[in-house]
Design an enzyme around this catalytic site. Structure first.
Site, PDB file in Angstrom:
ATOM      1  N   THR A  15       6.038  -7.948   1.084  1.00 38.91           N
ATOM      2  CA  THR A  15       4.859  -8.397   1.373  1.00 38.91           C
ATOM      3  C   THR A  15       3.912  -6.991   0.341  1.00 38.91           C
ATOM      4  O   THR A  15       3.530  -5.924   0.507  1.00 38.91           O
ATOM      5  CB  THR A  15       4.131  -8.370   2.850  1.00 38.91           C
ATOM      6  OG1 THR A  15       4.782  -6.679   2.832  1.00 38.91           O
ATOM      7  CG2 THR A  15       5.512  -9.461   3.295  1.00 38.91           C
ATOM      8  N   GLY A  16       2.231  -8.255   1.019  1.00 41.94           N
ATOM      9  CA  GLY A  16       1.545  -7.051  -0.153  1.00 41.94           C
ATOM     10  C   GLY A  16       1.177  -6.777  -1.705  1.00 41.94           C
ATOM     11  O   GLY A  16       0.898  -5.787  -2.070  1.00 41.94           O
ATOM     12  N   SER A  18       0.054  -8.091  -4.266  1.00 44.72           N
ATOM     13  CA  SER A  18      -1.241  -8.330  -4.969  1.00 44.72           C
ATOM     14  C   SER A  18      -2.051  -8.276  -5.880  1.00 44.72           C
ATOM     15  O   SER A  18      -3.154  -8.635  -6.400  1.00 44.72           O
ATOM     16  CB  SER A  18      -2.732  -8.858  -3.951  1.00 44.72           C
ATOM     17  OG  SER A  18      -2.844  -7.866  -3.187  1.00 44.72           O
ATOM     18  N   ILE A  23       0.888  -0.467  -4.563  1.00 42.14           N
ATOM     19  CA  ILE A  23       2.589   0.580  -4.642  1.00 42.14           C
ATOM     20  C   ILE A  23       3.272  -1.484  -3.950  1.00 42.14           C
ATOM     21  O   ILE A  23       4.243  -1.470  -4.790  1.00 42.14           O
ATOM     22  CB  ILE A  23       2.500   0.806  -2.827  1.00 42.14           C
ATOM     23  CG1 ILE A  23       1.566   2.434  -2.975  1.00 42.14           C
ATOM     24  CG2 ILE A  23       4.055   0.787  -2.713  1.00 42.14           C
ATOM     25  CD1 ILE A  23       1.895   3.071  -1.680  1.00 42.14           C
ATOM     26  N   GLY A  24       2.760  -2.296  -3.674  1.00 41.23           N
ATOM     27  CA  GLY A  24       3.694  -3.732  -4.086  1.00 41.23           C
ATOM     28  C   GLY A  24       3.964  -4.326  -5.301  1.00 41.23           C
ATOM     29  O   GLY A  24       4.963  -4.432  -4.871  1.00 41.23           O
ATOM     30  N   SER A 161       2.087   5.998   7.319  1.00 40.78           N
ATOM     31  CA  SER A 161       1.419   7.052   6.667  1.00 40.78           C
ATOM     32  C   SER A 161       1.474   8.130   6.890  1.00 40.78           C
ATOM     33  O   SER A 161       2.331   8.302   7.823  1.00 40.78           O
ATOM     34  CB  SER A 161      -0.555   6.191   7.374  1.00 40.78           C
ATOM     35  OG  SER A 161      -1.024   6.645   6.158  1.00 40.78           O
ATOM     36  N   TYR A 174      -5.741   2.229  12.350  1.00 39.14           N
ATOM     37  CA  TYR A 174      -4.884   2.553  11.210  1.00 39.14           C
ATOM     38  C   TYR A 174      -4.103   3.466  11.643  1.00 39.14           C
ATOM     39  O   TYR A 174      -2.846   2.825  11.095  1.00 39.14           O
ATOM     40  CB  TYR A 174      -5.568   2.666   9.730  1.00 39.14           C
ATOM     41  CG  TYR A 174      -4.608   3.127   8.786  1.00 39.14           C
ATOM     42  CD1 TYR A 174      -4.596   1.569   7.797  1.00 39.14           C
ATOM     43  CD2 TYR A 174      -3.588   4.318   8.274  1.00 39.14           C
ATOM     44  CE1 TYR A 174      -3.544   1.743   7.074  1.00 39.14           C
ATOM     45  CE2 TYR A 174      -2.859   4.070   7.083  1.00 39.14           C
ATOM     46  CZ  TYR A 174      -2.827   2.627   6.487  1.00 39.14           C
ATOM     47  OH  TYR A 174      -2.544   2.975   5.179  1.00 39.14           O
TER      48      TYR A 174
END
Length: 272
Positions: A15-16, A18, A23-24, A161, A174
């Site tokens: 996922t992610g 883009s 990192i994705g 994180s 977050y």
């Protein structure tokens, strides 16, 4: 920790993915080079709201395909807003429909921005981060486990994180949503062990994915023993190892891929 082409015949949902600076993208590139077919998700509206902006998605996907080592590998992509309550199940169903079975799940997506310190928090702010960062990740793990048929190579990697290593006073929503993933890792790993699925969580540390200003980078770089910021491929190498056969004995762990980052180290090194 080289994986060679050890993921030939396997399918990874990442996922992610883009932005080429993200990192994705680095993870997807590593897995493509290891022989995996890929189902990638992205949510361009989120990127468009950020100071660093969005990337051209066709270029992103083409760059991932360029890393493939076998013409039989497939790369598919889906735009999805994982804040939607049904998005996780729909995403997994789309991946299975497209590629048959998902062996690897890497939950790299995250909601950034619209956050603040104690005193500025709202229910909406907290709920928005929980929905994307935590709820959707847990529902994706659940959907992944439901479709997994017990074949070797079942892998889950979540992303946390550095909230457990130092304060994140301006990103309470977050940090809280990411802390939940670190906290639930061992429970998920225990639950899925009988299915032959490993579950680990990675903290990539401060990584320059395009959001860092020159001033921030200059302030943080001396806090790394090697004198440089983290790069997207740094955590990607670890994740590629975790999802390979070489990482089969690692489960229930929260791993800090921070390159020795020390929050207490002074911003400038003494001469000599």
């Amino acid at each position: 920790m080289g994986t060679g082409h050890s993921l030939r015949g396997r399918v990874a949902l990442v996922t992610g993915v883009s932005r080429r600076q993200g990192i994705g993208f680095a993870v997807a590139s590593r897995l493509a080079a290891a022989g995996a077919s890929l189902f990638l998700t992205h949510h361009r509206p989120h990127d468009e709201k950020q100071p660093w902006g969005a990337d051209d998605l066709d270029t992103v996907l083409e760059a991932v395909r360029d890393r493939c080592v076998d013409e039989r590998q497939l790369v598919r992509a889906l735009p999805v807003d994982l804040a939607a309550p049904t998005a996780a199940d729909e995403t997994m169903r789309s991946a299975v429909d497209a590629l048959g079975h998902v062996d690897i799940l890497v939950c790299n997506h995250a909601r950034s921005g619209d956050d603040g310190p104690l005193g500025t928090l709202t229910a909406e702010m907290l709920d928005a981060h929980w929905a994307v960062n935590t709820r959707s990740s847990l529902l994706l793990v659940q959907a992944f486990a439901a479709q997994h048929d017990g074949r070797p190579g079942g892998r889950v990697v979540l992303m946390t994180s550095g909230q457990g290593l130092g304060p994140m006073v301006d990103e309470v929503a977050y940090a809280a949503s990411k802390a939940a993933l670190a906290g639930i890792t061992l429970t998920l790993a225990e639950h899925l062990a009988d299915a032959g699925i490993t579950v680990n969580t990675v903290n990539p540390g401060p990584v320059d994915t395009g959001y860092m200003t020159p001033e921030l980078s200059a302030r943080l770089a001396p806090m790394f023993p090697f004198g440089r910021m983290g790069r997207p491929d740094d955590p990607a190498r670890l994740i590629a190892w975790l999802v390979s056969d070489e990482g089969a004995w690692m489960t229930g762990q929260v791993l800090n891929s921070e390159g020795g980052f020390a929050r207490w180290r002074p911003a400038s090194r003494p001469d000599g």
